[in-house]
Design a protein around this motif. Structure first.
Motif, PDB file in Angstrom:
ATOM      1  N   VAL A 245       5.759 -24.518  12.138  1.00 30.02           N
ATOM      2  CA  VAL A 245       7.052 -25.125  11.836  1.00 30.02           C
ATOM      3  C   VAL A 245       7.911 -24.163  11.017  1.00 30.02           C
ATOM      4  CG1 VAL A 245       6.206 -27.487  11.954  1.00 30.02           C
ATOM      5  CG2 VAL A 245       6.117 -26.261   9.778  1.00 30.02           C
ATOM      6  N   ASP A 246       9.232 -24.283  11.194  1.00 32.32           N
ATOM      7  CA  ASP A 246      10.200 -23.500  10.447  1.00 32.32           C
ATOM      8  C   ASP A 246      10.918 -24.410   9.445  1.00 32.32           C
ATOM      9  OD1 ASP A 246       9.529 -21.427  12.183  1.00 32.32           O
ATOM     10  OD2 ASP A 246      11.178 -21.902  13.553  1.00 32.32           O
ATOM     11  N   HIS A 247      11.623 -23.776   8.533  1.00 29.62           N
ATOM     12  CA  HIS A 247      12.372 -24.534   7.527  1.00 29.62           C
ATOM     13  C   HIS A 247      13.824 -24.056   7.510  1.00 29.62           C
ATOM     14  CE1 HIS A 247       8.718 -26.355   5.879  1.00 29.62           C
ATOM     15  NE2 HIS A 247       8.165 -25.176   6.070  1.00 29.62           N
ATOM     16  N   ILE A 248      14.738 -25.012   7.415  1.00 30.69           N
ATOM     17  CA  ILE A 248      16.161 -24.718   7.320  1.00 30.69           C
ATOM     18  C   ILE A 248      16.709 -25.392   6.068  1.00 30.69           C
ATOM     19  CG2 ILE A 248      18.438 -25.003   8.376  1.00 30.69           C
ATOM     20  CD1 ILE A 248      17.115 -24.955  11.092  1.00 30.69           C
ATOM     21  N   ARG A 249      17.469 -24.614   5.274  1.00 33.36           N
ATOM     22  CA  ARG A 249      18.118 -25.168   4.084  1.00 33.36           C
ATOM     23  C   ARG A 249      19.624 -25.163   4.305  1.00 33.36           C
ATOM     24  NH1 ARG A 249      20.411 -22.753  -0.152  1.00 33.36           N
ATOM     25  NH2 ARG A 249      19.519 -20.728   0.428  1.00 33.36           N
ATOM     26  N   LEU A 250      20.252 -26.313   4.118  1.00 38.40           N
ATOM     27  CA  LEU A 250      21.696 -26.452   4.259  1.00 38.40           C
ATOM     28  C   LEU A 250      22.304 -26.789   2.902  1.00 38.40           C
ATOM     29  CD1 LEU A 250      21.870 -28.728   7.458  1.00 38.40           C
ATOM     30  CD2 LEU A 250      21.938 -26.227   7.371  1.00 38.40           C
ATOM     31  N   ASN A 251      23.241 -25.971   2.455  1.00 38.99           N
ATOM     32  CA  ASN A 251      23.983 -26.259   1.227  1.00 38.99           C
ATOM     33  C   ASN A 251      25.407 -26.662   1.592  1.00 38.99           C
ATOM     34  OD1 ASN A 251      21.854 -25.644  -0.426  1.00 38.99           O
ATOM     35  ND2 ASN A 251      22.563 -23.593  -0.940  1.00 38.99           N
ATOM     36  N   GLY A 252      25.970 -27.620   0.882  1.00 41.89           N
ATOM     37  CA  GLY A 252      27.339 -28.011   1.170  1.00 41.89           C
ATOM     38  C   GLY A 252      27.790 -29.177   0.332  1.00 41.89           C
ATOM     39  N   TYR A 280      16.939 -30.080   3.038  1.00 41.51           N
ATOM     40  CA  TYR A 280      15.791 -29.259   3.395  1.00 41.51           C
ATOM     41  C   TYR A 280      15.176 -29.845   4.661  1.00 41.51           C
ATOM     42  CZ  TYR A 280      16.328 -27.924  -1.515  1.00 41.51           C
ATOM     43  OH  TYR A 280      16.835 -27.510  -2.729  1.00 41.51           O
ATOM     44  N   LEU A 281      15.163 -29.057   5.752  1.00 43.07           N
ATOM     45  CA  LEU A 281      14.714 -29.540   7.051  1.00 43.07           C
ATOM     46  C   LEU A 281      13.448 -28.813   7.482  1.00 43.07           C
ATOM     47  CD1 LEU A 281      17.894 -30.020   6.928  1.00 43.07           C
ATOM     48  CD2 LEU A 281      17.793 -30.045   9.419  1.00 43.07           C
ATOM     49  N   THR A 282      12.524 -29.560   8.053  1.00 43.30           N
ATOM     50  CA  THR A 282      11.366 -28.998   8.735  1.00 43.30           C
ATOM     51  C   THR A 282      11.593 -29.173  10.233  1.00 43.30           C
ATOM     52  OG1 THR A 282       9.905 -29.601   6.901  1.00 43.30           O
ATOM     53  CG2 THR A 282       8.862 -29.119   9.031  1.00 43.30           C
ATOM     54  N   VAL A 283      11.583 -28.054  10.974  1.00 43.62           N
ATOM     55  CA  VAL A 283      11.973 -28.094  12.388  1.00 43.62           C
ATOM     56  C   VAL A 283      11.040 -27.239  13.222  1.00 43.62           C
ATOM     57  CG1 VAL A 283      14.394 -28.402  11.739  1.00 43.62           C
ATOM     58  CG2 VAL A 283      13.542 -26.116  12.236  1.00 43.62           C
ATOM     59  N   ARG A 284      11.150 -27.422  14.531  1.00 42.41           N
ATOM     60  CA  ARG A 284      10.483 -26.551  15.495  1.00 42.41           C
ATOM     61  C   ARG A 284      11.498 -25.552  16.044  1.00 42.41           C
ATOM     62  NH1 ARG A 284       4.835 -26.942  15.606  1.00 42.41           N
ATOM     63  NH2 ARG A 284       4.280 -29.072  15.006  1.00 42.41           N
ATOM     64  N   ASP A 285      11.129 -24.278  16.075  1.00 37.01           N
ATOM     65  CA  ASP A 285      11.959 -23.233  16.676  1.00 37.01           C
ATOM     66  C   ASP A 285      13.367 -23.235  16.087  1.00 37.01           C
ATOM     67  OD1 ASP A 285      12.681 -21.107  18.237  1.00 37.01           O
ATOM     68  OD2 ASP A 285      12.884 -22.263  20.085  1.00 37.01           O
ATOM     69  N   ALA A 286      13.454 -22.875  14.810  1.00 41.69           N
ATOM     70  CA  ALA A 286      14.727 -22.919  14.085  1.00 41.69           C
ATOM     71  C   ALA A 286      15.844 -22.113  14.742  1.00 41.69           C
ATOM     72  CB  ALA A 286      14.519 -22.444  12.645  1.00 41.69           C
ATOM     73  N   PRO A 287      15.607 -20.905  15.272  1.00 43.57           N
ATOM     74  CA  PRO A 287      16.727 -20.164  15.872  1.00 43.57           C
ATOM     75  C   PRO A 287      17.395 -20.915  17.018  1.00 43.57           C
ATOM     76  CG  PRO A 287      14.904 -18.682  15.459  1.00 43.57           C
ATOM     77  CD  PRO A 287      14.383 -20.072  15.216  1.00 43.57           C
ATOM     78  N   THR A 288      16.616 -21.672  17.771  1.00 41.96           N
ATOM     79  CA  THR A 288      17.184 -22.454  18.867  1.00 41.96           C
ATOM     80  C   THR A 288      17.856 -23.728  18.353  1.00 41.96           C
ATOM     81  OG1 THR A 288      15.494 -21.634  20.391  1.00 41.96           O
ATOM     82  CG2 THR A 288      16.647 -23.649  21.025  1.00 41.96           C
ATOM     83  N   ALA A 289      17.285 -24.313  17.311  1.00 39.18           N
ATOM     84  CA  ALA A 289      17.754 -25.618  16.834  1.00 39.18           C
ATOM     85  C   ALA A 289      18.941 -25.542  15.885  1.00 39.18           C
ATOM     86  CB  ALA A 289      16.601 -26.351  16.143  1.00 39.18           C
ATOM     87  N   VAL A 290      19.168 -24.382  15.254  1.00 38.84           N
ATOM     88  CA  VAL A 290      20.107 -24.340  14.139  1.00 38.84           C
ATOM     89  C   VAL A 290      21.545 -24.672  14.554  1.00 38.84           C
ATOM     90  CG1 VAL A 290      20.536 -21.843  14.331  1.00 38.84           C
ATOM     91  CG2 VAL A 290      20.803 -22.998  12.115  1.00 38.84           C
ATOM     92  N   ALA A 291      21.968 -24.251  15.730  1.00 42.80           N
ATOM     93  CA  ALA A 291      23.356 -24.528  16.145  1.00 42.80           C
ATOM     94  C   ALA A 291      23.592 -26.028  16.249  1.00 42.80           C
ATOM     95  CB  ALA A 291      23.651 -23.830  17.477  1.00 42.80           C
ATOM     96  N   ARG A 292      22.656 -26.751  16.864  1.00 37.53           N
ATOM     97  CA  ARG A 292      22.805 -28.197  17.008  1.00 37.53           C
ATOM     98  C   ARG A 292      22.744 -28.886  15.654  1.00 37.53           C
ATOM     99  NH1 ARG A 292      19.102 -32.021  20.951  1.00 37.53           N
ATOM    100  NH2 ARG A 292      20.206 -33.973  20.554  1.00 37.53           N
ATOM    101  N   ILE A 293      21.890 -28.373  14.772  1.00 41.13           N
ATOM    102  CA  ILE A 293      21.770 -28.964  13.436  1.00 41.13           C
ATOM    103  C   ILE A 293      23.070 -28.800  12.650  1.00 41.13           C
ATOM    104  CG2 ILE A 293      20.638 -28.583  11.207  1.00 41.13           C
ATOM    105  CD1 ILE A 293      18.038 -28.102  12.827  1.00 41.13           C
ATOM    106  N   VAL A 294      23.648 -27.604  12.688  1.00 37.34           N
ATOM    107  CA  VAL A 294      24.909 -27.362  11.973  1.00 37.34           C
ATOM    108  C   VAL A 294      26.020 -28.251  12.527  1.00 37.34           C
ATOM    109  CG1 VAL A 294      26.721 -25.643  11.605  1.00 37.34           C
ATOM    110  CG2 VAL A 294      24.317 -25.031  11.241  1.00 37.34           C
ATOM    111  N   THR A 295      26.082 -28.360  13.852  1.00 31.82           N
ATOM    112  CA  THR A 295      27.109 -29.209  14.474  1.00 31.82           C
ATOM    113  C   THR A 295      26.946 -30.661  14.045  1.00 31.82           C
ATOM    114  OG1 THR A 295      27.263 -27.750  16.402  1.00 31.82           O
ATOM    115  CG2 THR A 295      28.038 -30.007  16.676  1.00 31.82           C
ATOM    116  N   SER A 296      25.725 -31.160  14.058  1.00 37.68           N
ATOM    117  CA  SER A 296      25.468 -32.548  13.687  1.00 37.68           C
ATOM    118  C   SER A 296      25.810 -32.800  12.226  1.00 37.68           C
ATOM    119  CB  SER A 296      23.995 -32.883  13.954  1.00 37.68           C
ATOM    120  OG  SER A 296      23.718 -34.233  13.633  1.00 37.68           O
ATOM    121  N   ILE A 309      17.418 -19.895   7.084  1.00 41.76           N
ATOM    122  CA  ILE A 309      16.252 -20.184   7.919  1.00 41.76           C
ATOM    123  C   ILE A 309      15.048 -19.441   7.351  1.00 41.76           C
ATOM    124  CG2 ILE A 309      15.219 -19.903  10.205  1.00 41.76           C
ATOM    125  CD1 ILE A 309      18.000 -20.119  11.400  1.00 41.76           C
ATOM    126  N   THR A 310      13.944 -20.131   7.222  1.00 44.05           N
ATOM    127  CA  THR A 310      12.677 -19.518   6.804  1.00 44.05           C
ATOM    128  C   THR A 310      11.634 -19.787   7.878  1.00 44.05           C
ATOM    129  OG1 THR A 310      13.207 -19.892   4.477  1.00 44.05           O
ATOM    130  CG2 THR A 310      10.922 -19.384   5.012  1.00 44.05           C
TER     131      THR A 310
END
Length: 328
Positions: A245-252, A280-296, A309-310
């Motif tokens: 699993v990958d991790h994504i951190r969003l600040n805002g 703080y998000l736990t995701v699968r395949d962060a490089p593929t998922a990040v665009a959809r996550i940011v949009t959402s 992304i970590t």
């Protein structure tokens, strides 16, 4: 038997397949200490295989047996389908060994060093001249070929050491921690040289305790600790051992809780934790998922100031397998 004697084909082991190197259940003890404990792996043509582990893990003892420098207590090493051992000069001819300790003459030039070792390999004059020029180009020392090697930097000496191992165009090149003690620029040049070898079809056995080198160079990696192969596979296969699993951190700024609820609805998001300004998000395949996550998150009213992304790496794998950091 001389080094240029053609090996008897009858000595080939039938089940070795097309692998350049086959290592089977090697064991080596020093007194009451088992330095290498049931180590097995294979390397195919054009493949770079890394032995990744801390100092004292058994890497150098393993390659010493592979190169026929010391005898195994049990197990076998096959090079081109023929069994290796300290007395197998015919098999050793197919190996280029680059040890940790430099094996060059300081009062000879770079070119003279290469010519000397080429003659030891019984290369003819025309073949030797051609190979010396080719190797100098490969290791990036053409413009310093006429300088005495005692005037070389540490990194240049390391590159020349690799060149010596390449002269006779071995089927298998063994590199034992070739970047230890060199500056970053020389290290980069060494890694570039090694990357070019697999393109030429050479099998490479590369030992290192640097995670980033193994990730950059190696098609497959054997993680070794306390004399045993703990796991083996490609970088991605090994990372999956940690759960992958990958991790994504969003600040805002904005309504963090509303954004968190929206992100929990995405199928690629496994977990969302929030504090006042960060998700703080736990995701699968962060490089593929990040665009959809940011949009959402943006559609949910979150004004983003930072996205990080970590991804798990081989350090994470080593910690997962052994319970300790790679450099402990």
């Amino acid at each position: 038997m001389s080094a240029d004697t053609v090996p008897d084909e009858s000595t080939r082991v039938p089940d070795a397949g097309d692998d350049v190197l086959v290592v089977r259940s090697l064991v080596r003890r020093f007194g009451g200490i088992t330095a290498v404990d049931d180590v097995s792996f294979r390397i195919g043509q054009g493949e770079t295989y890394g032995l990744l582990g801390p100092n004292g893990a058994g890497k150098t003892t393993t390659i010493s047996m592979v190169a026929g420098l010391i005898r195994a207590d049990s197990g076998a090493t096959l090079v081109n389908g023929r069994e290796m051992g300290p007395d197998r000069v015919d098999v050793k001819h197919h190996i280029g060994l680059v040890p940790q300790n430099l094996a060059i003459y300081p009062d000879l030039t770079g070119r003279e060093n290469l010519r000397y070792f080429g003659r030891l390999q019984r290369l003819g004059r025309e073949a030797l001249d051609r190979r010396v020029d080719e190797v100098l180009e490969l290791i990036g020392l053409t413009d310093r070929a006429g300088d005495l090697t005692k005037e070389y930097s540490g990194g240049m000496k390391r590159r020349l050491n690799i060149g010596i191992g390449l002269l006779h165009q071995p089927r298998l090149l063994i590199l034992d921690e070739p970047t230890v003690g060199v500056d970053p620029q020389s290290r980069h040049a060494i890694l570039e040289s090694v990357e070019a070898l697999s393109v030429e079809g050479m099998a490479v056995l590369y030992t290192t305790h640097y995670m980033e080198e193994a990730e950059r160079l190696c098609d497959r990696i054997g993680i070794i600790d306390e004399g045993r192969i703990q796991a083996e596979g490609s970088r991605d296969e090994l990372v999956r051992l940690t759960g992958g699993v990958d991790h994504i951190r969003l600040n805002g700024s904005g309504d963090i809780d509303v954004a968190a609820d929206a992100l929990r609805e995405l199928p690629e998001v496994e977990q969302v934790d929030a504090d006042r300004r960060t998700l703080y998000l736990t995701v699968r395949d962060a490089p593929t998922a990040v665009a959809r996550i940011v949009t959402s998150a943006t559609r949910a009213g979150l004004s983003l100031t930072d996205v990080e992304i970590t991804r798990p790496d081989l350090e994470s794998v080593f910690l997962h397998l052994t319970g300790k950091a790679l450099r402990d």
